[in-house]
Design a protein around this motif. Structure first.
Motif, PDB file in Angstrom:
ATOM      1  N   GLU A   6       7.070   4.263  -5.227  1.00  0.00           N
ATOM      2  CA  GLU A   6       7.744   3.048  -4.763  1.00  0.00           C
ATOM      3  C   GLU A   6       6.855   1.852  -5.055  1.00  0.00           C
ATOM      4  OE1 GLU A   6       6.970   2.332  -0.192  1.00  0.00           O
ATOM      5  OE2 GLU A   6       7.562   4.422  -0.502  1.00  0.00           O
ATOM      6  N   VAL A   7       7.459   0.676  -5.059  1.00  0.00           N
ATOM      7  CA  VAL A   7       6.674  -0.552  -5.204  1.00  0.00           C
ATOM      8  C   VAL A   7       5.921  -0.789  -3.907  1.00  0.00           C
ATOM      9  CG1 VAL A   7       6.773  -3.049  -5.526  1.00  0.00           C
ATOM     10  CG2 VAL A   7       8.275  -1.565  -6.873  1.00  0.00           C
ATOM     11  N   ASP A  43      -2.031 -11.938  -3.154  1.00  0.00           N
ATOM     12  CA  ASP A  43      -1.328 -10.657  -3.260  1.00  0.00           C
ATOM     13  C   ASP A  43      -0.906 -10.195  -1.867  1.00  0.00           C
ATOM     14  OD1 ASP A  43      -1.949 -10.697  -5.993  1.00  0.00           O
ATOM     15  OD2 ASP A  43      -3.853  -9.684  -5.639  1.00  0.00           O
ATOM     16  N   THR A  44       0.191  -9.446  -1.797  1.00  0.00           N
ATOM     17  CA  THR A  44       0.706  -8.998  -0.502  1.00  0.00           C
ATOM     18  C   THR A  44       1.204  -7.558  -0.598  1.00  0.00           C
ATOM     19  OG1 THR A  44       2.945  -9.812  -0.971  1.00  0.00           O
ATOM     20  CG2 THR A  44       1.436 -11.332   0.144  1.00  0.00           C
ATOM     21  N   PHE A  45       1.255  -6.888   0.553  1.00  0.00           N
ATOM     22  CA  PHE A  45       1.925  -5.593   0.612  1.00  0.00           C
ATOM     23  C   PHE A  45       3.425  -5.828   0.493  1.00  0.00           C
ATOM     24  CE2 PHE A  45      -1.997  -4.433   3.065  1.00  0.00           C
ATOM     25  CZ  PHE A  45      -2.466  -3.491   2.159  1.00  0.00           C
ATOM     26  N   ARG A  46       4.107  -4.888  -0.117  1.00  0.00           N
ATOM     27  CA  ARG A  46       5.530  -5.061  -0.394  1.00  0.00           C
ATOM     28  C   ARG A  46       6.353  -5.147   0.883  1.00  0.00           C
ATOM     29  NH1 ARG A  46       8.711  -7.314  -4.242  1.00  0.00           N
ATOM     30  NH2 ARG A  46      10.709  -6.261  -4.414  1.00  0.00           N
ATOM     31  N   SER A  47       5.982  -4.382   1.920  1.00  0.00           N
ATOM     32  CA  SER A  47       6.719  -4.405   3.180  1.00  0.00           C
ATOM     33  C   SER A  47       5.765  -4.130   4.331  1.00  0.00           C
ATOM     34  CB  SER A  47       7.828  -3.345   3.161  1.00  0.00           C
ATOM     35  OG  SER A  47       7.286  -2.065   3.442  1.00  0.00           O
ATOM     36  N   PRO A  48       6.200  -4.358   5.566  1.00  0.00           N
ATOM     37  CA  PRO A  48       5.341  -4.062   6.724  1.00  0.00           C
ATOM     38  C   PRO A  48       5.016  -2.579   6.864  1.00  0.00           C
ATOM     39  CG  PRO A  48       7.055  -5.615   7.346  1.00  0.00           C
ATOM     40  CD  PRO A  48       7.399  -5.125   5.972  1.00  0.00           C
ATOM     41  N   GLU A  49       5.762  -1.715   6.198  1.00  0.00           N
ATOM     42  CA  GLU A  49       5.526  -0.269   6.287  1.00  0.00           C
ATOM     43  C   GLU A  49       4.641   0.265   5.164  1.00  0.00           C
ATOM     44  OE1 GLU A  49       8.831  -1.531   6.619  1.00  0.00           O
ATOM     45  OE2 GLU A  49       8.314  -1.570   8.762  1.00  0.00           O
ATOM     46  N   ALA A  67       0.068   9.567   3.194  1.00  0.00           N
ATOM     47  CA  ALA A  67      -0.492  10.371   2.108  1.00  0.00           C
ATOM     48  C   ALA A  67      -1.970  10.656   2.349  1.00  0.00           C
ATOM     49  CB  ALA A  67      -0.299   9.653   0.773  1.00  0.00           C
ATOM     50  N   ALA A  68      -2.682   9.696   2.931  1.00  0.00           N
ATOM     51  CA  ALA A  68      -4.101   9.898   3.233  1.00  0.00           C
ATOM     52  C   ALA A  68      -4.284  11.043   4.223  1.00  0.00           C
ATOM     53  CB  ALA A  68      -4.711   8.617   3.794  1.00  0.00           C
ATOM     54  N   GLY A  69      -3.285  11.247   5.094  1.00  0.00           N
ATOM     55  CA  GLY A  69      -3.346  12.345   6.051  1.00  0.00           C
ATOM     56  C   GLY A  69      -3.352  13.706   5.383  1.00  0.00           C
ATOM     57  N   LYS A  70      -2.955  13.750   4.106  1.00  0.00           N
ATOM     58  CA  LYS A  70      -2.975  15.004   3.331  1.00  0.00           C
ATOM     59  C   LYS A  70      -4.246  15.108   2.494  1.00  0.00           C
ATOM     60  CE  LYS A  70       2.063  14.989   3.216  1.00  0.00           C
ATOM     61  NZ  LYS A  70       3.297  14.881   2.385  1.00  0.00           N
ATOM     62  N   ASP A  71      -5.162  14.185   2.712  1.00  0.00           N
ATOM     63  CA  ASP A  71      -6.508  14.208   2.127  1.00  0.00           C
ATOM     64  C   ASP A  71      -6.527  14.047   0.606  1.00  0.00           C
ATOM     65  OD1 ASP A  71      -9.248  14.237   2.802  1.00  0.00           O
ATOM     66  OD2 ASP A  71      -9.461  16.276   2.038  1.00  0.00           O
ATOM     67  N   TYR A  72      -5.564  13.301   0.063  1.00  0.00           N
ATOM     68  CA  TYR A  72      -5.628  12.982  -1.364  1.00  0.00           C
ATOM     69  C   TYR A  72      -6.852  12.096  -1.632  1.00  0.00           C
ATOM     70  CZ  TYR A  72      -0.863  14.711  -2.102  1.00  0.00           C
ATOM     71  OH  TYR A  72       0.256  15.497  -2.192  1.00  0.00           O
ATOM     72  N   ASP A  73      -7.392  12.175  -2.834  1.00  0.00           N
ATOM     73  CA  ASP A  73      -8.512  11.308  -3.214  1.00  0.00           C
ATOM     74  C   ASP A  73      -8.035   9.925  -3.627  1.00  0.00           C
ATOM     75  OD1 ASP A  73     -10.431  13.263  -2.767  1.00  0.00           O
ATOM     76  OD2 ASP A  73     -10.440  13.957  -4.845  1.00  0.00           O
ATOM     77  N   ILE A  74      -6.905   9.890  -4.337  1.00  0.00           N
ATOM     78  CA  ILE A  74      -6.354   8.638  -4.851  1.00  0.00           C
ATOM     79  C   ILE A  74      -4.868   8.583  -4.504  1.00  0.00           C
ATOM     80  CG2 ILE A  74      -5.759   7.334  -6.946  1.00  0.00           C
ATOM     81  CD1 ILE A  74      -8.319   8.534  -8.229  1.00  0.00           C
ATOM     82  N   ILE A  75      -4.428   7.426  -4.009  1.00  0.00           N
ATOM     83  CA  ILE A  75      -3.026   7.220  -3.633  1.00  0.00           C
ATOM     84  C   ILE A  75      -2.591   5.902  -4.270  1.00  0.00           C
ATOM     85  CG2 ILE A  75      -1.415   6.960  -1.713  1.00  0.00           C
ATOM     86  CD1 ILE A  75      -3.783   8.321  -0.014  1.00  0.00           C
ATOM     87  N   TYR A  76      -1.462   5.900  -4.949  1.00  0.00           N
ATOM     88  CA  TYR A  76      -1.097   4.711  -5.724  1.00  0.00           C
ATOM     89  C   TYR A  76       0.413   4.507  -5.746  1.00  0.00           C
ATOM     90  CZ  TYR A  76      -0.171   8.232  -9.363  1.00  0.00           C
ATOM     91  OH  TYR A  76       0.303   9.313 -10.063  1.00  0.00           O
ATOM     92  N   GLY A  77       0.806   3.284  -6.093  1.00  0.00           N
ATOM     93  CA  GLY A  77       2.216   2.947  -6.193  1.00  0.00           C
ATOM     94  C   GLY A  77       2.470   2.008  -7.350  1.00  0.00           C
ATOM     95  N   ASP A  78       3.677   1.458  -7.404  1.00  0.00           N
ATOM     96  CA  ASP A  78       4.042   0.497  -8.441  1.00  0.00           C
ATOM     97  C   ASP A  78       3.870  -0.935  -7.922  1.00  0.00           C
ATOM     98  OD1 ASP A  78       4.843   1.715 -10.977  1.00  0.00           O
ATOM     99  OD2 ASP A  78       6.323   2.797  -9.779  1.00  0.00           O
ATOM    100  N   THR A  79       4.042  -1.884  -8.831  1.00  0.00           N
ATOM    101  CA  THR A  79       3.734  -3.283  -8.538  1.00  0.00           C
ATOM    102  C   THR A  79       4.842  -4.212  -9.018  1.00  0.00           C
ATOM    103  OG1 THR A  79       1.377  -2.791  -8.821  1.00  0.00           O
ATOM    104  CG2 THR A  79       2.019  -5.109  -8.885  1.00  0.00           C
TER     105      THR A  79
END
Length: 244
Positions: A193-194, A90-96, A104-116
């Motif tokens: 985003e994916v 498995d890989t990250f979709r892009s270098p960013e 998003a973690a900087g806003k202190d969310y508990d869970i952060i998610y995207g598409d696949t």
């Protein structure tokens, strides 16, 4: 920075063919404040040799009781405030991508998610995952199935339980539901985003029927048998409509 913000955890066993793409993807990330853990199940091929080409990775290699036991080891080792599993192939979709999670973690969310995106062994796109990540994530969301791919799901370590080893194929579904139950919708962030390329060649893929049966039992445990049966009936009707 004494502690990394994010722990990226990779589980391997005889993964010499798949691991290089994952390491390359992780090394290409523009976001710097993360650690990479490689939890190997005493591979018999040259997986470890490949893993050691990444001098910054923390690596252990020892026999385990299966995939979810290895994931528990990674969870215990993780020093990051957040953790995300990115297994061999498995890989990250892009270098960013990791930067997007970190923002998003900087806003202190508990869970952060995207598409696949489902990809083949060459890394070419096959198709988007059949489930799209929900706009708003609630405990009830997963009564309709695994709406977020496990690899696209980043969670605070403080609310992440250990995986239940009584499940052989779908402990990730049970674990994700428990994580969601430990927070509230306003503390969950959809990156819209994916974020992950998922290699369609894993333990669950190779044991599809057993995995689905186990997931049904887990759904009944969390949501009740009647609601689970009703949800599955809706899924079947939706599938038949698509076929027609």
């Amino acid at each position: 920075m004494d502690k990394p913000l994010i722990s990226v955890i990779t589980i391997t066993y005889n993964a010499a063919a798949e691991l290089p793409a994952t390491i390359k993807s992780i090394n290409e990330q523009t976001y710097p404040n993360f650690e990479h853990l490689i939890i190997d199940g005493a591979s018999k091929d040259n997986t470890l040799e490949i893993a050691r080409r990444n001098p910054d990775a923390r690596i252990i290699s020892e026999k385990d009781k299966g995939l979810y036991d290895a994931m528990n080891k990674g969870l215990r080792m993780a020093e990051g405030k957040y953790l995300i599993f990115l297994n061999a192939g498995d890989t990250f979709r892009s270098p960013e991508t990791l930067s997007r999670y970190a923002e998003a973690a900087g806003k202190d969310y508990d869970i952060i998610y995207g598409d696949t995106m489902i990809v083949d062994k060459t890394g070419e796109d096959i198709a988007p995952r059949h489930h799209s990540a929900p706009d708003i994530l609630t405990y009830e969301s997963f009564s309709h199935g695994m709406l977020i791919c496990h690899q696209a799901f980043m969670v605070k370590k403080s609310i992440a339980p250990l995986y239940d080893l009584s499940y052989r194929f779908s402990a990730d579904y049970d674990w994700t539901v428990k994580c969601i139950a430990a927070t509230k919708p306003s503390s969950c962030c959809n990156l819209r985003e994916v974020t992950i390329n998922y290699l369609s060649d894993g333990l669950t893929d190779n044991n599809k029927i057993k995995s689905l049966k186990e997931r049904f039992r887990i759904m009944c445990k969390h949501y009740g048998t009647i609601k689970t049966l009703s949800s599955h009936a809706g899924m079947i009707i939706k599938h038949l409509k698509k076929k027609i």
